[in-house]
Design an enzyme around this catalytic site. Sequence first.
Site, PDB file in Angstrom:
ATOM      1  N   LYS A  88      24.967  28.863  43.379  1.00  0.00           N
ATOM      2  CA  LYS A  88      24.014  29.947  43.617  1.00  0.00           C
ATOM      3  C   LYS A  88      22.975  30.083  42.513  1.00  0.00           C
ATOM      4  CE  LYS A  88      26.837  32.691  46.709  1.00  0.00           C
ATOM      5  NZ  LYS A  88      28.069  31.889  46.804  1.00  0.00           N
TER       6      LYS A  88
HETATM    7  C1  LIG Z   1      28.563  31.472  47.944  1.00  0.00           C
HETATM    8  C2  LIG Z   1      29.470  30.310  47.867  1.00  0.00           C
HETATM    9  C3  LIG Z   1      29.752  29.522  49.001  1.00  0.00           C
HETATM   10  C4  LIG Z   1      29.229  29.864  50.380  1.00  0.00           C
HETATM   11  O1  LIG Z   1      27.850  29.646  50.494  1.00  0.00           O
HETATM   12  P1  LIG Z   1      27.036  30.289  51.743  1.00  0.00           P
HETATM   13  O2  LIG Z   1      25.626  29.893  51.525  1.00  0.00           O
HETATM   14  O3  LIG Z   1      27.245  31.766  51.657  1.00  0.00           O
HETATM   15  O4  LIG Z   1      27.626  29.716  52.985  1.00  0.00           O
HETATM   16  C5  LIG Z   1      30.538  28.396  48.849  1.00  0.00           C
HETATM   17  N1  LIG Z   1      31.068  28.076  47.654  1.00  0.00           N
HETATM   18  C6  LIG Z   1      30.850  28.807  46.542  1.00  0.00           C
HETATM   19  C7  LIG Z   1      31.491  28.408  45.269  1.00  0.00           C
HETATM   20  C8  LIG Z   1      30.028  29.948  46.601  1.00  0.00           C
HETATM   21  O5  LIG Z   1      29.828  30.660  45.492  1.00  0.00           O
END
Ligand SMILES: *Cc1c(COP(=O)(O)O)cnc(C)c1O
Length: 434
Positions: free
Chosen positions: A107
């Site tokens: 993210k």
């Molecule tokens: C947020 C997150 C996800 C999921 O991603 P989305 O875009 O919400 O589907 C998967 N793995 C990790 C480690 C995350 O922090």
Amino acid sequence: MNYSSLNYNSSAVSFLEAVRKGLAPDRGLYYPESIPKLPKDFIKNIGKYSNHEIALTVIKPFVGSDIPEARLKEIIEDTLNFDFPLIPINNSIASLELFQGPTLAFKDVGARFMARCLAYANEIEEQKKLTILVATSGDTGGAVADGFYKVKGIDVVILYPKGKVSEVQEKQLTTLGENITALEVDGTFDDCQDMVKTAFIDPELTNEVALTSANSINIARWLSQMFYYFIAYKNRPKSNNKLVVSVPSGNFGNLCAGLVAHKMGLPITHFIASTNVNDTVPSYLETGNYNPKKSVSTISNAMDVGDPSNFIRIQKLFNNDFHKLKKVVSGYSFTDNETKKALKEIYNNSHYIADPHGAVSYLGLKAYLEDQNNEDFYGIFFETAHPIKFAPTVESTLKIKLDPPPQLKNIMEKTKLSLPINDYQSLRNFLLER
Ligand SMILES: *Cc1c(COP(=O)(O)O)cnc(C)c1O
């Protein structure tokens, strides 16, 4: 480029306006008015371009004239200031590590890109102070706190469930100070999320305080995730094979960005939506019925989402045609036990330490490739978090001790700063009284 609301009841806005607003006034998600096609030569010669050049080419049409190209280039260089290594697991599978950023989860890219776009918007025009209000189950909060730290004109308020995030995650949320405030909620993630939603529709509050969100409903966070798919395609070792990408999914922002890249002309043959037991989308792909559920807690907690916000964008990308969607996307879901078994399998066979989200992603890829029974595929699974973020699970499953990466060197000794809150009224008072 303009963005219109998927509730079709608000007027279209430009890129920066959509980034500032987050959600349209009619509560719909913003969606681009067109998806541009990339030149065939760009795809063919992708190996010659740097990650920065690729990102600029890909995002430019979505930003339009809102940010001058020279500045957009700086924003991208600043956002992508770490690597995305592709680590082979065996002859036909590799892990694309998206977690090398400052908070050790994928993210970071979206949060850093969004923060820098908003900082630019504040520079060109005196704007009302913006408060970013987010609920986090763990990773979003840290990435947003880090991405927006000390950005002028922006305050960040993060709600997290007391005792339900990992120690590393809590430190990342609560130790920065300055324009970042962490509110520790005596409740669950769903309680945090409900309070945030209530705040956004509280007219007296939103008249006083300019509020926006920083989760993947925001187009700057959503669309910048396209970069990963182009990087995966560029670095694939077997260019004659068909490329399949598996994405560990919760709110489906990441996968949805990949599908935008696909629509722009990126030749990824197939996408795998890999989930834990929160299987709303895999079961939709199986049955054609979309039945959102209450989320269930798992060891891959960043994917504990029962009603993914970005699903509506995915449907729109395929003109709500279930059969077209099924040709491009398959879904698989896995239990915590299967996830732990996969962690062991990857470690024992390939000496690779995955995290629980990466392990789910690996399992989805493996399941798809086995169903195909075809040697012509090359599979890449996204590894979205550093295993240290989920150290208790990874260390007890693999019976090893993980080395902390440099990003964690100082943070664990810092002092936690948070304010306890337990209901919407106390959140409201806090936002109004600052
Ligand atoms: C947020 C997150 C996800 C999921 O991603 P989305 O875009 O919400 O589907 C998967 N793995 C990790 C480690 C995350 O922090």
